[in-house]
Design a protein around this motif. Structure first.
Motif, PDB file in Angstrom:
ATOM      1  N   GLU A   1       5.883  15.424  -6.569  1.00 23.71           N
ATOM      2  CA  GLU A   1       4.646  14.644  -6.576  1.00 23.71           C
ATOM      3  C   GLU A   1       4.495  13.846  -5.276  1.00 23.71           C
ATOM      4  OE1 GLU A   1       2.741  13.260 -10.696  1.00 23.71           O
ATOM      5  OE2 GLU A   1       4.479  12.116 -10.064  1.00 23.71           O
ATOM      6  N   VAL A   2       3.296  13.872  -4.717  1.00 22.14           N
ATOM      7  CA  VAL A   2       3.004  13.075  -3.518  1.00 22.14           C
ATOM      8  C   VAL A   2       2.487  11.694  -3.953  1.00 22.14           C
ATOM      9  CG1 VAL A   2       1.533  12.917  -1.476  1.00 22.14           C
ATOM     10  CG2 VAL A   2       2.521  15.121  -2.117  1.00 22.14           C
ATOM     11  N   LEU A   3       1.619  11.671  -4.959  1.00 18.21           N
ATOM     12  CA  LEU A   3       1.150  10.397  -5.527  1.00 18.21           C
ATOM     13  C   LEU A   3       1.732  10.286  -6.932  1.00 18.21           C
ATOM     14  CD1 LEU A   3      -2.614  10.442  -4.416  1.00 18.21           C
ATOM     15  CD2 LEU A   3      -0.626   9.555  -3.169  1.00 18.21           C
ATOM     16  N   ARG A   4       2.387   9.155  -7.212  1.00 21.80           N
ATOM     17  CA  ARG A   4       3.167   9.045  -8.448  1.00 21.80           C
ATOM     18  C   ARG A   4       2.667   7.949  -9.378  1.00 21.80           C
ATOM     19  NH1 ARG A   4       9.230   9.877  -5.931  1.00 21.80           N
ATOM     20  NH2 ARG A   4       8.663  11.696  -4.706  1.00 21.80           N
ATOM     21  N   GLY A   5       1.345   7.889  -9.550  1.00 15.24           N
ATOM     22  CA  GLY A   5       0.792   6.906 -10.489  1.00 15.24           C
ATOM     23  C   GLY A   5       0.306   5.656  -9.777  1.00 15.24           C
ATOM     24  N   LEU A   6      -0.830   5.781  -9.082  1.00 17.27           N
ATOM     25  CA  LEU A   6      -1.389   4.623  -8.368  1.00 17.27           C
ATOM     26  C   LEU A   6      -2.406   3.914  -9.254  1.00 17.27           C
ATOM     27  CD1 LEU A   6      -2.187   5.890  -4.739  1.00 17.27           C
ATOM     28  CD2 LEU A   6      -0.008   5.226  -5.731  1.00 17.27           C
ATOM     29  N   ASP A   7      -2.346   2.585  -9.270  1.00 16.11           N
ATOM     30  CA  ASP A   7      -3.348   1.755  -9.941  1.00 16.11           C
ATOM     31  C   ASP A   7      -3.863   0.752  -8.919  1.00 16.11           C
ATOM     32  OD1 ASP A   7      -3.345   2.330 -12.959  1.00 16.11           O
ATOM     33  OD2 ASP A   7      -1.209   2.234 -12.436  1.00 16.11           O
TER      34      ASP A   7
ATOM     35  N   LEU B   1      -4.714  -0.257   2.767  1.00 19.40           N
ATOM     36  CA  LEU B   1      -3.554   0.380   2.152  1.00 19.40           C
ATOM     37  C   LEU B   1      -2.584   0.692   3.285  1.00 19.40           C
ATOM     38  CD1 LEU B   1      -2.339   1.676  -0.459  1.00 19.40           C
ATOM     39  CD2 LEU B   1      -3.382   3.806   0.292  1.00 19.40           C
ATOM     40  N   MET B   2      -1.435  -0.004   3.256  1.00 17.94           N
ATOM     41  CA  MET B   2      -0.481   0.110   4.356  1.00 17.94           C
ATOM     42  C   MET B   2       0.795   0.764   3.836  1.00 17.94           C
ATOM     43  SD  MET B   2       1.010  -3.001   6.729  1.00 17.94           S
ATOM     44  CE  MET B   2       1.582  -4.015   5.391  1.00 17.94           C
ATOM     45  N   GLY B   3       1.420   1.555   4.680  1.00 22.77           N
ATOM     46  CA  GLY B   3       2.681   2.147   4.261  1.00 22.77           C
ATOM     47  C   GLY B   3       3.186   3.089   5.319  1.00 22.77           C
ATOM     48  N   PRO B   4       4.465   3.477   5.199  1.00 22.93           N
ATOM     49  CA  PRO B   4       5.068   4.325   6.225  1.00 22.93           C
ATOM     50  C   PRO B   4       4.461   5.720   6.284  1.00 22.93           C
ATOM     51  CG  PRO B   4       6.577   3.999   4.370  1.00 22.93           C
ATOM     52  CD  PRO B   4       5.401   3.115   4.131  1.00 22.93           C
ATOM     53  N   SER B   5       4.705   6.406   7.389  1.00 27.45           N
ATOM     54  CA  SER B   5       4.223   7.778   7.583  1.00 27.45           C
ATOM     55  C   SER B   5       4.721   8.677   6.467  1.00 27.45           C
ATOM     56  CB  SER B   5       4.756   8.325   8.909  1.00 27.45           C
ATOM     57  OG  SER B   5       3.957   7.879   9.943  1.00 27.45           O
ATOM     58  N   GLY B   6       3.823   9.508   5.969  1.00 26.04           N
ATOM     59  CA  GLY B   6       4.220  10.508   4.972  1.00 26.04           C
ATOM     60  C   GLY B   6       4.264   9.991   3.549  1.00 26.04           C
ATOM     61  N   CYS B   7       3.866   8.730   3.306  1.00 26.61           N
ATOM     62  CA  CYS B   7       3.984   8.179   1.937  1.00 26.61           C
ATOM     63  C   CYS B   7       2.824   8.616   1.044  1.00 26.61           C
ATOM     64  CB  CYS B   7       4.121   6.661   1.961  1.00 26.61           C
ATOM     65  SG  CYS B   7       2.592   5.784   2.337  1.00 26.61           S
ATOM     66  N   GLY B   8       1.803   9.244   1.612  1.00 27.49           N
ATOM     67  CA  GLY B   8       0.703   9.756   0.779  1.00 27.49           C
ATOM     68  C   GLY B   8      -0.627   9.055   0.996  1.00 27.49           C
ATOM     69  N   LYS B   9      -0.757   8.286   2.066  1.00 26.00           N
ATOM     70  CA  LYS B   9      -1.991   7.513   2.285  1.00 26.00           C
ATOM     71  C   LYS B   9      -3.209   8.420   2.475  1.00 26.00           C
ATOM     72  CE  LYS B   9      -0.432   5.367   5.933  1.00 26.00           C
ATOM     73  NZ  LYS B   9       0.887   6.034   6.072  1.00 26.00           N
ATOM     74  N   SER B  10      -3.049   9.438   3.332  1.00 25.81           N
ATOM     75  CA  SER B  10      -4.210  10.308   3.599  1.00 25.81           C
ATOM     76  C   SER B  10      -4.556  11.123   2.357  1.00 25.81           C
ATOM     77  CB  SER B  10      -3.925  11.256   4.774  1.00 25.81           C
ATOM     78  OG  SER B  10      -3.791  10.516   5.964  1.00 25.81           O
TER      79      SER B  10
ATOM     80  N   GLY C   1       4.718   7.411  -2.513  1.00 31.93           N
ATOM     81  CA  GLY C   1       3.737   7.780  -3.536  1.00 31.93           C
ATOM     82  C   GLY C   1       3.445   6.715  -4.562  1.00 31.93           C
ATOM     83  N   ARG C   2       3.980   5.493  -4.348  1.00 32.27           N
ATOM     84  CA  ARG C   2       3.720   4.406  -5.313  1.00 32.27           C
ATOM     85  C   ARG C   2       3.257   3.157  -4.563  1.00 32.27           C
ATOM     86  NH1 ARG C   2       8.603   6.416  -7.572  1.00 32.27           N
ATOM     87  NH2 ARG C   2       8.173   7.319  -9.616  1.00 32.27           N
ATOM     88  N   ILE C   3       2.524   2.296  -5.293  1.00 25.23           N
ATOM     89  CA  ILE C   3       2.153   1.011  -4.708  1.00 25.23           C
ATOM     90  C   ILE C   3       3.205  -0.009  -5.119  1.00 25.23           C
ATOM     91  CG2 ILE C   3       0.447  -0.851  -4.784  1.00 25.23           C
ATOM     92  CD1 ILE C   3      -1.673   1.380  -4.843  1.00 25.23           C
ATOM     93  N   LEU C   4       3.803  -0.642  -4.122  1.00 23.39           N
ATOM     94  CA  LEU C   4       4.888  -1.585  -4.429  1.00 23.39           C
ATOM     95  C   LEU C   4       4.374  -3.005  -4.597  1.00 23.39           C
ATOM     96  CD1 LEU C   4       7.665  -0.386  -1.926  1.00 23.39           C
ATOM     97  CD2 LEU C   4       7.151   0.437  -4.242  1.00 23.39           C
ATOM     98  N   ALA C   5       3.260  -3.331  -3.936  1.00 15.38           N
ATOM     99  CA  ALA C   5       2.730  -4.699  -4.027  1.00 15.38           C
ATOM    100  C   ALA C   5       1.277  -4.713  -3.594  1.00 15.38           C
ATOM    101  CB  ALA C   5       3.526  -5.629  -3.121  1.00 15.38           C
ATOM    102  N   ILE C   6       0.515  -5.616  -4.201  1.00 20.44           N
ATOM    103  CA  ILE C   6      -0.884  -5.826  -3.791  1.00 20.44           C
ATOM    104  C   ILE C   6      -1.088  -7.325  -3.671  1.00 20.44           C
ATOM    105  CG2 ILE C   6      -3.334  -5.529  -4.384  1.00 20.44           C
ATOM    106  CD1 ILE C   6      -2.587  -3.195  -6.154  1.00 20.44           C
ATOM    107  N   GLY C   7      -1.725  -7.762  -2.598  1.00 21.47           N
ATOM    108  CA  GLY C   7      -1.994  -9.197  -2.480  1.00 21.47           C
ATOM    109  C   GLY C   7      -2.683  -9.527  -1.179  1.00 21.47           C
ATOM    110  N   THR C   8      -2.818 -10.819  -0.924  1.00 18.55           N
ATOM    111  CA  THR C   8      -3.398 -11.250   0.342  1.00 18.55           C
ATOM    112  C   THR C   8      -2.387 -10.935   1.448  1.00 18.55           C
ATOM    113  OG1 THR C   8      -2.366 -13.413   0.190  1.00 18.55           O
ATOM    114  CG2 THR C   8      -4.574 -13.204  -0.793  1.00 18.55           C
ATOM    115  N   PRO C   9      -2.823 -10.944   2.707  1.00 20.94           N
ATOM    116  CA  PRO C   9      -1.860 -10.719   3.784  1.00 20.94           C
ATOM    117  C   PRO C   9      -0.656 -11.671   3.671  1.00 20.94           C
ATOM    118  CG  PRO C   9      -4.078 -10.576   4.655  1.00 20.94           C
ATOM    119  CD  PRO C   9      -4.216 -10.990   3.216  1.00 20.94           C
TER     120      PRO C   9
END
Ligand SMILES: Nc1ncnc2c1ncn2[C@@H]1O[C@H](COP(=O)(O)OP(=O)(O)OP(=O)(O)O)[C@@H](O)[C@H]1O
Ligand SMILES: [Mg+2]
Length: 256
Positions: free
Chosen positions: A31-37, A48-57, A226-234
């Motif tokens: 799986e490239v995306l593993r349950g995003l909310d 949406l920030m994250g390392p190369s290859g994590c599934g952003k595109s 493939g997962r979101i680890l945190a969401i918040g203000t900068p």
């Protein structure tokens, strides 16, 4: 005789809210995306920030109908997003590669959607193209050039102008600062922020550029594997203790 510069037309729109529920995507392998909310508010500038290859595109392509989820759903303005509902929304994407057609002039590229679909008369298209070029700080004379004659920063601006031609309610940017020097990257970031504030369009930027994310975002989601680890203000993300986020934010080149 004095000439009047084209006045930028910010075309205020009603931004669309976006909700993602349990989004999964796999191709042939794991799986490239593993349950995003994720919920993005109308008019928000969300990164949406994250390392190369994590599934952003891959994720971003779901919001414009270029991918369909293996599981889960995308809702835009409260409606399930799919082939039958896509036409109800004005969506635009600035692709990671720019995606300009080298055989067309800048003006033809920017006006392409309107001319191909015969949505406006040629004179009107020319006026709208001039407006959008002015909005991204490009001289009208750039309109007659070809993409290969432009610098990387100018090509990004043309790609943004082309995305804005439909006056989108949701604008998606895939790595808008990739391949740009830090000064041009800063200017493009500022322009994305200003366009968001001027137009009111919901704006989603995916990037691995930390400076861009922290410089422009209302909120940031940090994605890895493939997962979101945190969401918040900068500020929330900057102080998040998750080891992958700490490592990503601390990574710096140091000679061995
Ligand atoms: N059409 C496809 N078929 C198979 N695998 C794919 C496809 N598109 C993307 N992938 C895989 O999905 C993973 C995530 O790719 P993606 O392009 O979304 O990464 P990214 O986070 O955008 O990276 P970058 O920051 O380098 O742009 C990669 O392993 C990639 O090889
Ligand atoms: Mg990418």
């Amino acid at each position: 005789m004095t000439t009047t510069p084209a006045s930028p037309d910010p075309a205020v729109v009603t931004g669309l809210p976006v909700t993602i529920r349990d989004l999964h995507k796999s191709f042939s392998g794991p799986e490239v995306l593993r349950g995003l909310d994720l919920s993005i508010a109308a008019g928000e500038l969300f990164v949406l920030m994250g390392p190369s290859g994590c599934g952003k595109s891959v994720f971003l392509r779901h919001l414009i109908g270029l991918e369909t989820p293996t599981q889960g759903e995308v809702r835009i303005d409260g409606e399930p997003f799919g082939e039958d509902t896509r036409a109800r929304f004005r969506l635009a994407m600035v692709f990671q590669s720019g995606g300009l057609l080298n055989s067309l002039t800048v003006a033809e590229n920017v006006g392409l959607y309107l001319s191909e679909h015969r949505l406006r008369k040629p004179g009107e298209i020319a006026r709208l193209v001039a407006d959008k070029l002015a909005l991204v700080q490009l001289d009208p004379a750039v309109g007659s050039k070809y993409p290969t004659e432009l610098s990387g920063g100018m090509r990004k601006r043309v790609a943004i102008a082309r995305a804005l031609i439909t006056e989108p309610q949701l604008v998606l940017f895939d790595e808008p600062t990739s391949e740009l020097d830090p000064i041009v990257a800063l200017t493009i970031g500022r322009e994305i922020h200003e366009l968001n504030r001027l137009t009111g369009a919901t704006t989603l930027v995916v990037t691995h550029d930390r400076d861009l994310a922290f410089g422009i975002a209302d909120r940031i989601a940090f994605m890895a594997e493939g997962r979101i680890l945190a969401i918040g203000t900068p500020e929330d993300i900057r102080s998040n203790p998750h080891p992958l986020i700490r490592a990503f934010l601390a990574a710096d080149f140091k000679p061995a």
